[in-house]
Design an enzyme around this catalytic site. Structure first.
Site, PDB file in Angstrom:
ATOM      1  N   ALA A  10     -13.873  36.732 -30.606  1.00 20.84           N
ATOM      2  CA  ALA A  10     -14.566  37.738 -29.791  1.00 20.84           C
ATOM      3  C   ALA A  10     -14.194  37.672 -28.311  1.00 20.84           C
ATOM      4  CB  ALA A  10     -16.076  37.597 -29.968  1.00 20.84           C
ATOM      5  N   SER A  11     -13.116  36.961 -27.985  1.00 17.29           N
ATOM      6  CA  SER A  11     -12.758  36.885 -26.563  1.00 17.29           C
ATOM      7  C   SER A  11     -12.089  38.165 -26.087  1.00 17.29           C
ATOM      8  CB  SER A  11     -11.846  35.674 -26.308  1.00 17.29           C
ATOM      9  OG  SER A  11     -10.649  35.798 -27.039  1.00 17.29           O
ATOM     10  N   SER A 139      -8.423  45.869 -42.968  1.00 17.59           N
ATOM     11  CA  SER A 139      -7.474  46.811 -42.346  1.00 17.59           C
ATOM     12  C   SER A 139      -7.112  47.864 -43.379  1.00 17.59           C
ATOM     13  CB  SER A 139      -6.200  46.072 -41.930  1.00 17.59           C
ATOM     14  OG  SER A 139      -5.154  46.992 -41.679  1.00 17.59           O
ATOM     15  N   TYR A 152       0.331  40.226 -44.039  1.00 18.30           N
ATOM     16  CA  TYR A 152      -0.877  40.780 -43.412  1.00 18.30           C
ATOM     17  C   TYR A 152      -1.609  41.695 -44.402  1.00 18.30           C
ATOM     18  CZ  TYR A 152      -3.767  43.196 -39.903  1.00 18.30           C
ATOM     19  OH  TYR A 152      -4.822  43.730 -39.184  1.00 18.30           O
ATOM     20  N   LYS A 156      -5.440  41.123 -45.990  1.00 16.11           N
ATOM     21  CA  LYS A 156      -6.477  42.128 -45.740  1.00 16.11           C
ATOM     22  C   LYS A 156      -7.001  42.697 -47.061  1.00 16.11           C
ATOM     23  CE  LYS A 156      -6.940  42.079 -41.238  1.00 16.11           C
ATOM     24  NZ  LYS A 156      -8.126  41.406 -40.684  1.00 16.11           N
TER      25      LYS A 156
HETATM   26  P1  NAD Z   1      -6.573  40.799 -30.949  1.00 11.11           P
HETATM   27  O1  NAD Z   1      -5.310  40.070 -31.122  1.00 11.11           O
HETATM   28  O2  NAD Z   1      -6.840  41.495 -29.659  1.00 11.11           O
HETATM   29  O3  NAD Z   1      -7.831  39.851 -31.240  1.00 11.11           O
HETATM   30  C1  NAD Z   1      -7.835  38.913 -32.264  1.00 11.11           C
HETATM   31  C2  NAD Z   1      -8.741  37.793 -31.858  1.00 11.11           C
HETATM   32  O4  NAD Z   1      -8.775  36.814 -32.910  1.00 11.11           O
HETATM   33  C3  NAD Z   1      -8.259  37.084 -30.591  1.00 11.11           C
HETATM   34  O5  NAD Z   1      -9.334  36.875 -29.720  1.00 11.11           O
HETATM   35  C4  NAD Z   1      -7.727  35.766 -31.124  1.00 11.11           C
HETATM   36  O6  NAD Z   1      -7.822  34.704 -30.198  1.00 11.11           O
HETATM   37  C5  NAD Z   1      -8.648  35.539 -32.315  1.00 11.11           C
HETATM   38  N1  NAD Z   1      -8.082  34.568 -33.243  1.00 11.11           N
HETATM   39  C6  NAD Z   1      -6.843  34.553 -33.802  1.00 11.11           C
HETATM   40  N2  NAD Z   1      -6.684  33.467 -34.565  1.00 11.11           N
HETATM   41  C7  NAD Z   1      -7.848  32.768 -34.495  1.00 11.11           C
HETATM   42  C8  NAD Z   1      -8.306  31.551 -35.054  1.00 11.11           C
HETATM   43  N3  NAD Z   1      -7.515  30.822 -35.861  1.00 11.11           N
HETATM   44  N4  NAD Z   1      -9.568  31.135 -34.776  1.00 11.11           N
HETATM   45  C9  NAD Z   1     -10.379  31.859 -33.966  1.00 11.11           C
HETATM   46  N5  NAD Z   1      -9.992  33.027 -33.388  1.00 11.11           N
HETATM   47  C10 NAD Z   1      -8.747  33.465 -33.647  1.00 11.11           C
HETATM   48  O7  NAD Z   1      -6.612  41.825 -32.157  1.00 11.11           O
HETATM   49  P2  NAD Z   1      -7.655  42.981 -32.564  1.00 11.11           P
HETATM   50  O8  NAD Z   1      -6.856  44.218 -32.695  1.00 11.11           O
HETATM   51  O9  NAD Z   1      -8.852  42.950 -31.715  1.00 11.11           O
HETATM   52  O10 NAD Z   1      -8.000  42.478 -34.049  1.00 11.11           O
HETATM   53  C11 NAD Z   1      -9.298  42.079 -34.475  1.00 11.11           C
HETATM   54  C12 NAD Z   1      -9.362  42.173 -35.988  1.00 11.11           C
HETATM   55  O11 NAD Z   1      -9.159  43.532 -36.375  1.00 11.11           O
HETATM   56  C13 NAD Z   1      -8.278  41.373 -36.698  1.00 11.11           C
HETATM   57  O12 NAD Z   1      -8.804  40.808 -37.884  1.00 11.11           O
HETATM   58  C14 NAD Z   1      -7.254  42.427 -37.043  1.00 11.11           C
HETATM   59  O13 NAD Z   1      -6.459  42.051 -38.138  1.00 11.11           O
HETATM   60  C15 NAD Z   1      -8.146  43.607 -37.347  1.00 11.11           C
HETATM   61  N6  NAD Z   1      -7.493  44.897 -37.272  1.00 11.11           N
HETATM   62  C16 NAD Z   1      -6.925  45.338 -36.125  1.00 11.11           C
HETATM   63  C17 NAD Z   1      -6.321  46.579 -36.110  1.00 11.11           C
HETATM   64  C18 NAD Z   1      -5.665  47.141 -34.874  1.00 11.11           C
HETATM   65  O14 NAD Z   1      -4.983  48.173 -34.980  1.00 11.11           O
HETATM   66  N7  NAD Z   1      -5.830  46.549 -33.707  1.00 11.11           N
HETATM   67  C19 NAD Z   1      -6.293  47.371 -37.260  1.00 11.11           C
HETATM   68  C20 NAD Z   1      -6.881  46.882 -38.413  1.00 11.11           C
HETATM   69  C21 NAD Z   1      -7.500  45.646 -38.408  1.00 11.11           C
END
Ligand code: NAD
Length: 244
Positions: A10-11, A139, A152, A156
């Site tokens: 959540a950062s 996803s 990936y 998912k």
């Molecule tokens: P992002 O990279 O901005 O954020 C991902 C977060 O997960 C980061 O804060 C990262 O530090 C944290 N993280 C990664 N590995 C970790 C670990 N081992 N332990 C704890 N924290 C960890 O990406 P986002 O786009 O915000 O993605 C969030 C979620 O949404 C993910 O599961 C991603 O697969 C999913 N998602 C994203 C999209 C997109 O288009 N952005 C689409 C579908 C699904």
């Protein structure tokens, strides 16, 4: 709503938006981060500015010991976790034949092991309370498959199977388990896509744009709230119509 909500990863990105959305609801927000403590602190400060209690908790979700220690500390700080959002994730684009054993393990560890550990860590308290919500961030690629993202897409899809099965198992204990399957969302995760690919994805999306993190967060708030009390085991697509 005065619930304890734990959000992994959540950062920044979608997780940060989810933390802010629950903070705006008046919940106590437990912000998990892995490495970026400064960004997690900033998320917590922004949650507090909305009047919520918020604290940060470090854990690598792929590490069982980290996850159980994090949940113990969060529960000590805020009380039992009532809403868990499994959001932490990583992405990688590679030809299938180039995916290494280490790539595969990192992908499955973060997404599948992480979701498994977090659910196991919070469920005993939820079962005791006969109440709880788990929301897994999947996803649309887990539904339709993405070329050059086979690992990936596989994890998912696995999260969707876990969601459906766990919902059946813990439904009688009053716990609802759902997943959100986002389409293309504007976050740093997609920074690895070139402009041409981004434009092509926008073209393929009936709403003609990428989604915003807030649009995933509002779905998470809905799935944690009173309006979704008869919804469990579902995969909610939030994808601008990309797949139907
Ligand atoms: P992002 O990279 O901005 O954020 C991902 C977060 O997960 C980061 O804060 C990262 O530090 C944290 N993280 C990664 N590995 C970790 C670990 N081992 N332990 C704890 N924290 C960890 O990406 P986002 O786009 O915000 O993605 C969030 C979620 O949404 C993910 O599961 C991603 O697969 C999913 N998602 C994203 C999209 C997109 O288009 N952005 C689409 C579908 C699904």
């Amino acid at each position: 709503m005065n619930r304890t909500v734990l959000i992994t990863g959540a950062s920044r990105g979608i997780g940060r938006a989810i933390a802010l959305a629950f903070a705006a609801e008046g919940d106590r927000v437990a912000i998990n981060y892995h490495t970026n403590e400064a960004a997690a602190r900033a998320t917590a400060a922004d949650c507090r500015a909305l009047g919520a209690q918020a604290e940060i908790f470090r854990a690598d979700v792929a590490c069982r010991e980290d996850v159980f220690a994090m949940v113990r500390t969060a529960e000590h700080t805020f009380g039992p976790v009532e809403v868990l959002v499994n959001n932490a994730g990583i992405a990688q684009q590679k030809l299938f034949t180039d995916i290494t054993e280490a790539d595969w393990r990192r992908m499955t560890g973060t997404h599948l092991d992480g979701t498994f550990y977090c659910c196991q860590a919070v469920l005993p308290a939820m079962i005791r309370a006969h109440s709880g919500r788990i929301i897994n961030i999947s996803s649309m690629w887990g539904q339709t498959g993405a070329s050059c993202e086979v690992h990936y897409s596989a994890v998912k899809a696995g999260i969707q199977g876990l969601t459906m099965a766990l919902a059946k198992e813990v439904g009688p204990s009053g716990i609802l388990v759902n997943a959100i399957a986002p389409g293309v969302i504007d976050t740093e995760m997609n920074a690895l896509l070139d402009a041409e690919t981004r434009a092509a994805l926008d073209d393929e999306t009936p709403l003609c744009r990428a989604g915003r993190t807030e649009e995933i967060a509002s779905a998470a708030v809905f799935l944690a709230g009173p309006g979704s009390s008869f919804i469990t085991g579902q995969i909610l697509g939030v994808n601008g119509g990309f797949i139907t």
